[in-house]
Design a protein around this motif. Structure first.
Motif, PDB file in Angstrom:
ATOM      1  N   ASP A  64      44.860-108.830 -49.204  1.00 26.08           N
ATOM      2  CA  ASP A  64      44.678-109.127 -47.712  1.00 26.08           C
ATOM      3  C   ASP A  64      43.600-107.824 -47.068  1.00 26.08           C
ATOM      4  OD1 ASP A  64      46.144-110.347 -45.386  1.00 26.08           O
ATOM      5  OD2 ASP A  64      46.437-108.430 -44.345  1.00 26.08           O
ATOM      6  N   MET A  65      44.500-106.575 -47.103  1.00 29.88           N
ATOM      7  CA  MET A  65      43.954-104.805 -47.194  1.00 29.88           C
ATOM      8  C   MET A  65      42.546-105.771 -46.914  1.00 29.88           C
ATOM      9  SD  MET A  65      46.907-102.623 -47.628  1.00 29.88           S
ATOM     10  CE  MET A  65      45.840-101.060 -47.708  1.00 29.88           C
ATOM     11  N   GLU A  66      42.214-105.869 -48.376  1.00 31.32           N
ATOM     12  CA  GLU A  66      41.023-105.540 -49.291  1.00 31.32           C
ATOM     13  C   GLU A  66      39.822-106.718 -47.987  1.00 31.32           C
ATOM     14  OE1 GLU A  66      38.095-105.755 -52.882  1.00 31.32           O
ATOM     15  OE2 GLU A  66      39.862-106.001 -53.004  1.00 31.32           O
ATOM     16  N   ALA A  67      40.184-107.473 -47.712  1.00 28.43           N
ATOM     17  CA  ALA A  67      39.798-108.879 -47.042  1.00 28.43           C
ATOM     18  C   ALA A  67      39.458-108.505 -45.663  1.00 28.43           C
ATOM     19  CB  ALA A  67      40.459-109.796 -47.113  1.00 28.43           C
ATOM     20  N   ARG A  68      40.387-107.411 -44.931  1.00 23.76           N
ATOM     21  CA  ARG A  68      40.286-106.796 -43.712  1.00 23.76           C
ATOM     22  C   ARG A  68      39.399-105.278 -43.587  1.00 23.76           C
ATOM     23  NH1 ARG A  68      44.616-109.137 -40.274  1.00 23.76           N
ATOM     24  NH2 ARG A  68      45.758-109.947 -41.772  1.00 23.76           N
ATOM     25  N   GLU A  69      38.494-104.652 -45.212  1.00 21.77           N
ATOM     26  CA  GLU A  69      38.397-103.730 -45.241  1.00 21.77           C
ATOM     27  C   GLU A  69      39.037-102.704 -44.448  1.00 21.77           C
ATOM     28  OE1 GLU A  69      34.275-104.271 -42.966  1.00 21.77           O
ATOM     29  OE2 GLU A  69      34.248-105.628 -44.712  1.00 21.77           O
ATOM     30  N   ILE A  70      40.424-102.620 -45.479  1.00 25.88           N
ATOM     31  CA  ILE A  70      41.582-101.891 -44.195  1.00 25.88           C
ATOM     32  C   ILE A  70      41.557-100.506 -46.126  1.00 25.88           C
ATOM     33  CG2 ILE A  70      43.818-100.968 -44.039  1.00 25.88           C
ATOM     34  CD1 ILE A  70      43.781-103.942 -42.398  1.00 25.88           C
ATOM     35  N   GLY A  71      41.773 -99.262 -45.868  1.00 27.35           N
ATOM     36  CA  GLY A  71      41.412 -98.624 -46.880  1.00 27.35           C
ATOM     37  C   GLY A  71      42.620 -97.760 -47.484  1.00 27.35           C
ATOM     38  N   ALA A  72      43.488 -97.459 -46.093  1.00 23.89           N
ATOM     39  CA  ALA A  72      44.556 -97.104 -45.664  1.00 23.89           C
ATOM     40  C   ALA A  72      45.238 -97.811 -44.428  1.00 23.89           C
ATOM     41  CB  ALA A  72      45.318 -95.735 -45.941  1.00 23.89           C
ATOM     42  N   ILE A  73      45.840 -98.025 -44.070  1.00 25.19           N
ATOM     43  CA  ILE A  73      46.914 -97.989 -42.384  1.00 25.19           C
ATOM     44  C   ILE A  73      48.656 -96.886 -42.656  1.00 25.19           C
ATOM     45  CG2 ILE A  73      48.770-100.162 -43.540  1.00 25.19           C
ATOM     46  CD1 ILE A  73      48.411-101.683 -40.574  1.00 25.19           C
ATOM     47  N   GLY A 132      42.556 -99.857 -57.006  1.00 24.04           N
ATOM     48  CA  GLY A 132      43.161-101.011 -57.749  1.00 24.04           C
ATOM     49  C   GLY A 132      44.992-100.373 -57.520  1.00 24.04           C
ATOM     50  N   VAL A 133      45.524 -99.680 -56.615  1.00 29.79           N
ATOM     51  CA  VAL A 133      46.516 -99.163 -56.598  1.00 29.79           C
ATOM     52  C   VAL A 133      47.117 -99.316 -55.341  1.00 29.79           C
ATOM     53  CG1 VAL A 133      48.417 -97.997 -57.749  1.00 29.79           C
ATOM     54  CG2 VAL A 133      46.516 -98.647 -59.588  1.00 29.79           C
ATOM     55  N   LEU A 134      48.264 -99.753 -55.574  1.00 31.76           N
ATOM     56  CA  LEU A 134      48.612 -99.834 -54.033  1.00 31.76           C
ATOM     57  C   LEU A 134      49.948 -98.356 -53.390  1.00 31.76           C
ATOM     58  CD1 LEU A 134      48.683-100.845 -51.100  1.00 31.76           C
ATOM     59  CD2 LEU A 134      50.008-102.572 -51.652  1.00 31.76           C
ATOM     60  N   TYR A 135      49.624 -97.674 -53.278  1.00 26.59           N
ATOM     61  CA  TYR A 135      50.861 -97.138 -52.727  1.00 26.59           C
ATOM     62  C   TYR A 135      51.447 -96.203 -51.389  1.00 26.59           C
ATOM     63  CZ  TYR A 135      48.617 -94.375 -56.838  1.00 26.59           C
ATOM     64  OH  TYR A 135      47.902 -94.313 -57.750  1.00 26.59           O
ATOM     65  N   LEU A 165      50.455 -97.466 -46.041  1.00 26.71           N
ATOM     66  CA  LEU A 165      49.846 -98.046 -47.235  1.00 26.71           C
ATOM     67  C   LEU A 165      49.106 -97.557 -47.470  1.00 26.71           C
ATOM     68  CD1 LEU A 165      51.206-101.816 -46.992  1.00 26.71           C
ATOM     69  CD2 LEU A 165      51.959-100.054 -48.485  1.00 26.71           C
ATOM     70  N   TYR A 166      48.887 -97.167 -48.419  1.00 25.76           N
ATOM     71  CA  TYR A 166      47.193 -96.244 -49.146  1.00 25.76           C
ATOM     72  C   TYR A 166      46.688 -97.486 -50.564  1.00 25.76           C
ATOM     73  CZ  TYR A 166      43.871 -92.943 -50.564  1.00 25.76           C
ATOM     74  OH  TYR A 166      42.547 -92.319 -50.942  1.00 25.76           O
ATOM     75  N   ARG A 167      45.252 -98.339 -50.712  1.00 24.57           N
ATOM     76  CA  ARG A 167      44.847 -98.536 -51.497  1.00 24.57           C
ATOM     77  C   ARG A 167      43.664 -97.994 -51.825  1.00 24.57           C
ATOM     78  NH1 ARG A 167      40.375-102.455 -51.537  1.00 24.57           N
ATOM     79  NH2 ARG A 167      40.029-101.990 -49.183  1.00 24.57           N
ATOM     80  N   TYR A 168      43.604 -97.831 -53.227  1.00 19.46           N
ATOM     81  CA  TYR A 168      43.326 -97.043 -54.016  1.00 19.46           C
ATOM     82  C   TYR A 168      43.319 -97.428 -55.381  1.00 19.46           C
ATOM     83  CZ  TYR A 168      41.674 -91.945 -55.766  1.00 19.46           C
ATOM     84  OH  TYR A 168      41.263 -91.027 -56.124  1.00 19.46           O
ATOM     85  N   TYR A 199      53.189 -89.170 -52.025  1.00 20.87           N
ATOM     86  CA  TYR A 199      52.380 -91.020 -52.318  1.00 20.87           C
ATOM     87  C   TYR A 199      53.062 -91.605 -53.391  1.00 20.87           C
ATOM     88  CZ  TYR A 199      47.878 -89.197 -49.275  1.00 20.87           C
ATOM     89  OH  TYR A 199      47.484 -89.540 -48.120  1.00 20.87           O
ATOM     90  N   THR A 200      54.200 -93.113 -53.476  1.00 22.38           N
ATOM     91  CA  THR A 200      54.688 -93.492 -54.202  1.00 22.38           C
ATOM     92  C   THR A 200      54.240 -94.964 -54.791  1.00 22.38           C
ATOM     93  OG1 THR A 200      56.782 -93.997 -55.544  1.00 22.38           O
ATOM     94  CG2 THR A 200      56.334 -93.963 -53.142  1.00 22.38           C
ATOM     95  N   THR A 201      54.330 -95.599 -55.511  1.00 21.38           N
ATOM     96  CA  THR A 201      54.310 -97.236 -56.299  1.00 21.38           C
ATOM     97  C   THR A 201      56.128 -97.140 -56.106  1.00 21.38           C
ATOM     98  OG1 THR A 201      54.106 -96.520 -58.250  1.00 21.38           O
ATOM     99  CG2 THR A 201      52.295 -96.323 -57.040  1.00 21.38           C
ATOM    100  N   GLN A 202      57.111 -96.458 -55.667  1.00 25.00           N
ATOM    101  CA  GLN A 202      58.072 -96.402 -56.366  1.00 25.00           C
ATOM    102  C   GLN A 202      58.972 -98.043 -55.245  1.00 25.00           C
ATOM    103  OE1 GLN A 202      60.993 -93.505 -57.609  1.00 25.00           O
ATOM    104  NE2 GLN A 202      59.396 -92.621 -58.397  1.00 25.00           N
ATOM    105  N   GLY A 203      59.583 -98.279 -55.568  1.00 26.24           N
ATOM    106  CA  GLY A 203      60.887 -98.965 -54.356  1.00 26.24           C
ATOM    107  C   GLY A 203      61.009-100.596 -54.531  1.00 26.24           C
TER     108      GLY A 203
END
Length: 142
Positions: free
Chosen positions: A22-31, A70-73, A65-68, A119-123
């Motif tokens: 969804d972020m990629e489709a909206r061209e969002i690298g971070a929100i 291929g990983v979502l942080y 959220l930060y898309r970097y 930045y984390t991928t935990q949760g």
């Protein structure tokens, strides 16, 4: 029990992938959102475990959220080396509640999430579900 865990992990990975898509489709690298003004019905938080000592935990408030690569942080408020106030000019602009960055802007401003704390991928699945809800609410405020 193992099948249930595998099923939950598959669901979890699928949900994170859907957020990234969804972020990629909206061209969002971070929100990035301002928890103080976003008006979410609950605070986006996770229980963060120390990598060195898994018994050591803390509550991490999430501010985006930060898309970097291929990983979502998740972006941790007060720990990631960013300040929400850096994303607008207070002399000429009103403070936003939500800031979105393109992928290239995000890399320039946020850098490599593996190189710094905050930045984390935990949760858990439940925590990420709540954060996904905040993401979609934030999009409506942008």
């Amino acid at each position: 029990m193992e099948n249930t865990q595998q099923s939950e992990n598959a669901l979890f990975n699928k949900a994170k992938s859907a957020l990234m898509e969804d972020m990629e489709a909206r061209e969002i690298g971070a929100i990035i959102w301002d928890n103080a003004t976003a008006g979410f019905p609950y605070q986006p938080e996770i229980l963060h475990r120390s990598k060195k000592d898994p018994e050591k935990t803390r509550v991490a408030k999430i501010m985006g959220l930060y898309r970097y690569n291929g990983v979502l942080y998740l972006i941790e408020e007060g720990r990631a080396p960013i300040k929400f106030s850096e994303f607008w000019n207070p002399d000429t602009e009103a403070a936003p509640t939500v800031v979105t960055l393109t992928e290239s802007e995000a890399v320039k401003k946020l850098g490599d999430p593996e190189a710094v704390k905050g930045y984390t991928t935990q949760g858990s699945l439940e925590e990420w579900t709540a954060i996904a809800d905040c993401y979609f609410q934030a999009l409506n405020q942008d």
